[in-house]
Structure formats: structure tokens, C-alpha cells
Design an enzyme around this catalytic site. Sequence first.
Site, PDB file in Angstrom:
ATOM      1  N   CYS A  49       0.814  -1.222   0.000  1.00  0.00           N
ATOM      2  CA  CYS A  49       0.000   0.000   0.000  1.00  0.00           C
ATOM      3  C   CYS A  49       0.848   1.272   0.000  1.00  0.00           C
ATOM      4  O   CYS A  49       1.451   1.583  -1.017  1.00  0.00           O
ATOM      5  CB  CYS A  49      -0.999  -0.056   1.145  1.00  0.00           C
ATOM      6  SG  CYS A  49      -2.401   1.052   0.878  1.00  0.00           S
ATOM      7  N   HIS A  78      -3.386  -5.582   2.245  1.00  0.00           N
ATOM      8  CA  HIS A  78      -3.063  -5.749   3.663  1.00  0.00           C
ATOM      9  C   HIS A  78      -3.754  -7.036   4.115  1.00  0.00           C
ATOM     10  O   HIS A  78      -4.345  -7.754   3.336  1.00  0.00           O
ATOM     11  CB  HIS A  78      -3.666  -4.617   4.500  1.00  0.00           C
ATOM     12  CG  HIS A  78      -3.165  -3.251   4.221  1.00  0.00           C
ATOM     13  ND1 HIS A  78      -2.002  -2.753   4.750  1.00  0.00           N
ATOM     14  CD2 HIS A  78      -3.706  -2.229   3.508  1.00  0.00           C
ATOM     15  CE1 HIS A  78      -1.848  -1.491   4.389  1.00  0.00           C
ATOM     16  NE2 HIS A  78      -2.860  -1.148   3.624  1.00  0.00           N
TER      17      HIS A  78
HETATM   18  N1  GLN Z   1      -1.915   6.813   2.196  1.00  0.00           N
HETATM   19  C1  GLN Z   1      -2.111   5.926   1.124  1.00  0.00           C
HETATM   20  C2  GLN Z   1      -3.479   6.036   0.449  1.00  0.00           C
HETATM   21  O1  GLN Z   1      -4.475   6.272   1.080  1.00  0.00           O
HETATM   22  C3  GLN Z   1      -1.831   4.527   1.591  1.00  0.00           C
HETATM   23  C4  GLN Z   1      -2.755   4.023   2.640  1.00  0.00           C
HETATM   24  C5  GLN Z   1      -2.390   2.651   3.138  1.00  0.00           C
HETATM   25  O2  GLN Z   1      -1.197   2.309   3.250  1.00  0.00           O
HETATM   26  N2  GLN Z   1      -3.390   1.860   3.509  1.00  0.00           N
HETATM   27  O3  GLN Z   1      -3.570   5.848  -0.743  1.00  0.00           O
END
Ligand code: GLN
Length: 242
Positions: free
Chosen positions: A96, A193
Site C-alpha cells: 500500500c 493488507h
Molecule cells: N496513504 C495511502 C493512500 O491512502 C496509503 C494508505 C495505506 O497504506 N493503507 O492511498
Amino acid sequence: MNNRALRIAHLYPELLNLYGDSGNILVLRRRTEWRNMECDVREVHVGDRPSFADVDIAFIGGGSDREQRIVCDYLLETQQELAAFVEDGGVLLAVCGGYQLLGHSYLMGDEEVRGLSLIDLYTDRGSPRLIGNIVVESHIAQQPIVGYENHGGRTHLGSGVEPLGRVLSGYGNDGFSGREGCLYHNVVGTYIHGPLLPKNPGVADWLIARALERRYGSSELAPLDDAEELAANRTMVNRMLG
Ligand code: GLN
């Protein structure tokens, strides 16, 4: 113990650890040790200057935009070492926010933030956030890859970059292309995740096998009893795909 060992670098666990991402490290450690290999996990913290010279597998988790930016500033200082590691076939799993950092840029609010340019991709934003369970078909694992995604970013792959897989349920890179994640040399970038690896032992073993191949020239892995992992995987596949 046989005489093979793996060294894992866990990058900035204090900042990038959403939705249990650190559980991925635990899985890599256990699946290595269950095969009578040593596993040395080193955490890289804010203020450390990481070296990738003797690292087999590096891991970057996900985080909020704010945390992601702090990590990116640190990693830009070692961009060349990290790029050399990737080009040399070093294994890297990035989830992510960590995945977004691998590209040329990502959009934070209206600001385009420079990324590590390790892979030809970039991330802009869209609305709404893409949230929910996800199932992906990938040639690196026999079972579909299952997990959870929650991101505002939309990631676009350059023409020479392969996706990790095809979305069977959920959103993936951008919510419409059907592509999820990226595969480049031995790098897996993904929005998944969960943490990713406990329910997807095939992905964990793909990473371990690539690391062993690079260090020892042989990717042979003793089979493990994955009955519980595969049952958990199947439950999610059945729930999402019916
Ligand atoms: N900040 C990033 C987004 O919202 C990644 C979020 C995350 O790692 N879940 O795209």
C-alpha cells in the site's frame, strides 16, 4: 539447522504498520525457521542509515500519507542502494503506502511528492477511497491471493511493468483496470493488507524461494503443512466469489 539463512530488513515498522502489516515478517520468519533455516530480522528505524548489501528480503508496510512522506524522505537518502538491491534481484515486498513509494511520484492532496523511482509507476488520487476485501489471481501463487485494501491512491503501471495479478473481487490498483499490484524483478508491490502473507502461503514461499535462489542458487523449499492457512484462504475466496 541446515546451513542456509535469510536476512530480512523491516523498514520503519514504527511508521508503516497498518492492518497488521508486521504480521508479514512473522510469517516469513516462521516459514524459514520451520524449514530449519536461520532467519535474522533487522528493523530499520527512523534515523538509521540502512544498508542493503547483505539483505535478502526487504519489507515496507503501509501507512497514512503523513507517515508515508516521512519514510519517503528517509528512503530517498538511500535511493541508489535500494535501486541497486532491486536491480540485483533483491526481494522486496511493499504494501500500500510502501508500494506507492516505489514509483516516480504520488499525489498527496494537491502536491505531487517525489517517490523512489525504483519501478516505472506513479500514483494519483481518486474519490472515494477504495476499501474492502479483495481477491486476486496471480501466477506467483496457486491459490487466489486474499486480503484487505484501503487506499485513496490510484496506481498506474508503466508499459513494461507487470501487475501482481488480476482482480477477481475488489478494486486493486485503480478500481477499473482489473490490475492489482506490480511485479518487477523480485519486487512485489501490492495494495493487499490483511496482513498479506498468513492467508497466502504461496506468496510467502514465492518471496522466500526468490531470496534463496539469489543467495544460494537453489530455490528448493521443503513443503509445509498449510492446512490452516489454506482453509483461511478458501473461506475468504468462497465468501467473496460465492
Ligand atoms: N496513504 C495511502 C493512500 O491512502 C496509503 C494508505 C495505506 O497504506 N493503507 O492511498
